[in-house]
Enzyme design. Structure first.
Site, PDB file in Angstrom:
ATOM      1  N   ALA A 162     -10.118  11.115   2.167  1.00  0.00           N
ATOM      2  CA  ALA A 162     -11.575  11.183   2.005  1.00  0.00           C
ATOM      3  C   ALA A 162     -12.073  12.617   1.854  1.00  0.00           C
ATOM      4  CB  ALA A 162     -12.248  10.510   3.191  1.00  0.00           C
TER       5      ALA A 162
ATOM      6  N   GLU B 179       0.853  -1.195   0.000  1.00  0.00           N
ATOM      7  CA  GLU B 179       0.000   0.000   0.000  1.00  0.00           C
ATOM      8  C   GLU B 179       0.883   1.237   0.000  1.00  0.00           C
ATOM      9  OE1 GLU B 179      -3.566  -0.098   2.344  1.00  0.00           O
ATOM     10  OE2 GLU B 179      -3.211   1.942   3.043  1.00  0.00           O
TER      11      GLU B 179
HETATM   12  P1  FAD Z   1     -17.657   0.597   6.927  1.00  0.00           P
HETATM   13  O1  FAD Z   1     -17.561  -0.777   6.382  1.00  0.00           O
HETATM   14  O2  FAD Z   1     -18.802   1.435   6.503  1.00  0.00           O
HETATM   15  O3  FAD Z   1     -17.619   0.508   8.518  1.00  0.00           O
HETATM   16  C1  FAD Z   1     -17.511   1.668   9.325  1.00  0.00           C
HETATM   17  C2  FAD Z   1     -18.273   1.474  10.641  1.00  0.00           C
HETATM   18  O4  FAD Z   1     -19.681   1.418  10.369  1.00  0.00           O
HETATM   19  C3  FAD Z   1     -17.934   0.174  11.367  1.00  0.00           C
HETATM   20  O5  FAD Z   1     -17.969   0.447  12.740  1.00  0.00           O
HETATM   21  C4  FAD Z   1     -19.041  -0.783  10.962  1.00  0.00           C
HETATM   22  O6  FAD Z   1     -19.283  -1.762  11.967  1.00  0.00           O
HETATM   23  C5  FAD Z   1     -20.223   0.173  10.805  1.00  0.00           C
HETATM   24  N1  FAD Z   1     -21.166  -0.234   9.749  1.00  0.00           N
HETATM   25  C6  FAD Z   1     -20.884  -0.787   8.560  1.00  0.00           C
HETATM   26  N2  FAD Z   1     -22.019  -0.978   7.841  1.00  0.00           N
HETATM   27  C7  FAD Z   1     -23.028  -0.521   8.615  1.00  0.00           C
HETATM   28  C8  FAD Z   1     -24.445  -0.424   8.435  1.00  0.00           C
HETATM   29  N3  FAD Z   1     -25.013  -0.854   7.297  1.00  0.00           N
HETATM   30  N4  FAD Z   1     -25.184   0.126   9.437  1.00  0.00           N
HETATM   31  C9  FAD Z   1     -24.612   0.577  10.588  1.00  0.00           C
HETATM   32  N5  FAD Z   1     -23.279   0.494  10.825  1.00  0.00           N
HETATM   33  C10 FAD Z   1     -22.498  -0.032   9.827  1.00  0.00           C
HETATM   34  N6  FAD Z   1      -9.531   5.734   4.715  1.00  0.00           N
HETATM   35  C11 FAD Z   1      -9.407   6.748   3.823  1.00  0.00           C
HETATM   36  O7  FAD Z   1      -9.980   7.823   4.041  1.00  0.00           O
HETATM   37  N7  FAD Z   1      -8.671   6.582   2.676  1.00  0.00           N
HETATM   38  C12 FAD Z   1      -8.053   5.410   2.372  1.00  0.00           C
HETATM   39  O8  FAD Z   1      -7.401   5.302   1.340  1.00  0.00           O
HETATM   40  C13 FAD Z   1      -8.164   4.326   3.298  1.00  0.00           C
HETATM   41  N8  FAD Z   1      -7.620   3.126   3.030  1.00  0.00           N
HETATM   42  C14 FAD Z   1      -7.837   2.071   3.907  1.00  0.00           C
HETATM   43  C15 FAD Z   1      -7.324   0.811   3.589  1.00  0.00           C
HETATM   44  C16 FAD Z   1      -7.525  -0.262   4.439  1.00  0.00           C
HETATM   45  C17 FAD Z   1      -6.979  -1.622   4.057  1.00  0.00           C
HETATM   46  C18 FAD Z   1      -8.244  -0.086   5.658  1.00  0.00           C
HETATM   47  C19 FAD Z   1      -8.446  -1.231   6.606  1.00  0.00           C
HETATM   48  C20 FAD Z   1      -8.755   1.169   5.983  1.00  0.00           C
HETATM   49  C21 FAD Z   1      -8.556   2.252   5.107  1.00  0.00           C
HETATM   50  N9  FAD Z   1      -9.073   3.526   5.381  1.00  0.00           N
HETATM   51  C22 FAD Z   1      -8.933   4.548   4.481  1.00  0.00           C
HETATM   52  C23 FAD Z   1      -9.736   3.786   6.655  1.00  0.00           C
HETATM   53  C24 FAD Z   1     -11.265   3.589   6.586  1.00  0.00           C
HETATM   54  O9  FAD Z   1     -11.824   4.474   5.666  1.00  0.00           O
HETATM   55  C25 FAD Z   1     -11.788   3.852   7.979  1.00  0.00           C
HETATM   56  O10 FAD Z   1     -11.406   2.825   8.856  1.00  0.00           O
HETATM   57  C26 FAD Z   1     -13.273   4.133   8.081  1.00  0.00           C
HETATM   58  O11 FAD Z   1     -13.503   4.593   9.417  1.00  0.00           O
HETATM   59  C27 FAD Z   1     -14.174   2.908   7.855  1.00  0.00           C
HETATM   60  O12 FAD Z   1     -14.176   2.530   6.549  1.00  0.00           O
HETATM   61  P2  FAD Z   1     -14.889   1.156   6.071  1.00  0.00           P
HETATM   62  O13 FAD Z   1     -14.875   1.175   4.617  1.00  0.00           O
HETATM   63  O14 FAD Z   1     -14.313   0.018   6.789  1.00  0.00           O
HETATM   64  O15 FAD Z   1     -16.361   1.475   6.630  1.00  0.00           O
END
Ligand code: FAD
Length: 284
Positions: free
Chosen positions: A50, A16
């Site tokens: 973001a 990454e």
């Molecule tokens: P989600 O899957 O939406 O989860 C976020 C929270 O919401 C969790 O607590 C989950 O339990 C909850 N949730 C999920 N779905 C629902 C639902 N339907 N109803 C209610 N609650 C729900 N961030 C950046 O800004 N840019 C990047 O390039 C970036 N790269 C990343 C790469 C990796 C490999 C990882 C692990 C993280 C990265 N992040 C990045 C960080 C990520 O954006 C954050 O951790 C963010 O807070 C959550 O993103 P997610 O896509 O996991 O969210």
């Protein structure tokens, strides 16, 4: 190349990287990509702040170059929280036109001062939108110790399952420093019915200040071995770095021995560290 296909043939190694902070660092950045290419990664993922539409442009430009000039499959990070449906649709078209077929669909970190759009409050909303409009391969993020905002580990796993059910075909884990958390997470994910490939995210602990910040931010637990390392080498950056590299090699080799699908190295653009680690990983 569809990323999930690679897992059918081998254990995956991916890196990454993040876009350079300013224009003067681009030469250094691409020198790192050249060095990383020699390590034969299966793909490189490029982060995206973001903060809105401009951020995705830079990420896409880099991804396109990595894929066309360096001939390494690129995975574009796409955080949706600050984007509208219309903006995402335009981005998807641009990504497709660039020849990129792999997207890491994320909710994204909320940026203070920038309006949260209502269209993609969760990564699953974005995955649904992408799946219903274009044939991209979609990856998602997962959290071995649970996401920092989740009410509980079990609830987080249920949402992860939903994310996979609606279209995530591959998962990359948040960093973790104790492999036991990853094994427990894998067990829980498999038990609930998640069967897509899950890559273990490893971060080399080479800088004390940065790692402590990340551990706090992501609510990752610190095992005794790392506590000792911090205590012993905390004031000696050179020894700290060597110990951190050794720890990443240890983590990686243990995971490979346990049969993980692949390793995603959060190398933070540090090709030298990546090289030292990859040289010592057995199982590829
Ligand atoms: P989600 O899957 O939406 O989860 C976020 C929270 O919401 C969790 O607590 C989950 O339990 C909850 N949730 C999920 N779905 C629902 C639902 N339907 N109803 C209610 N609650 C729900 N961030 C950046 O800004 N840019 C990047 O390039 C970036 N790269 C990343 C790469 C990796 C490999 C990882 C692990 C993280 C990265 N992040 C990045 C960080 C990520 O954006 C954050 O951790 C963010 O807070 C959550 O993103 P997610 O896509 O996991 O969210």
């Amino acid at each position: 190349m569809n990323i999930s296909e690679i897992f059918k043939k081998k254990k995956v190694l991916s890196f990454e990287v993040f876009p350079p902070k300013d224009n003067t660092s681009y030469n250094t950045f691409y020198n790192s990509i050249s060095a990383l290419k020699k390590l034969n990664p299966d793909f490189i993922s490029i982060t995206c702040g973001a903060g809105g539409s401009e951020k995705t442009e830079v990420t896409l430009e880099i991804a396109k170059k990595i894929q066309t000039e360096y001939e390494i499959p690129a995975l574009v990070h796409l955080p949706g929280i600050h984007l509208t449906k219309r903006e995402v649709s335009i981005k998807l078209q641009e990504i497709w036109d660039s020849g990129i077929r792999n997207i890491l669909a994320l909710r994204g970190d909320k940026v203070p001062g920038i309006e949260i759009q209502k269209d993609f409050l969760h990564a699953s909303d974005l995955i649904y939108h992408i799946k219903s409009s274009s044939p991209f391969h979609i990856s998602g993020a997962c959290y071995p110790e649970g996401h920092q905002e989740a009410k509980s580990f079990n609830e987080d796993i249920k949402y992860l399952h939903h994310k996979v059910n609606i279209g995530a075909e591959h998962l990359i884990s948040q960093l973790f420093l104790d492999n036991v958390h990853f094994y427990k997470f894998l067990e829980a994910a498999h038990k609930i019915g998640i069967s897509v490939p899950i890559e273990a995210g490893i971060i080399p602990i080479v800088n004390k200040k940065k790692i402590l910040k990340m551990v706090n931010l992501c609510k990752v637990s610190v095992p005794k071995a790392v506590e000792i390392m911090i205590e012993k080498y905390g004031n000696d950056p050179v020894s700290f770095r060597s110990a951190g590299i050794e720890y990443a090699i240890y983590q990686g080799n243990e995971l490979l021995k346990e049969g993980v699908d692949g390793i995603h190295l959060y190398i933070l653009n540090d090709a030298d560290t990546a090289e030292k680690i990859c040289k010592e990983l057995s199982g590829y």
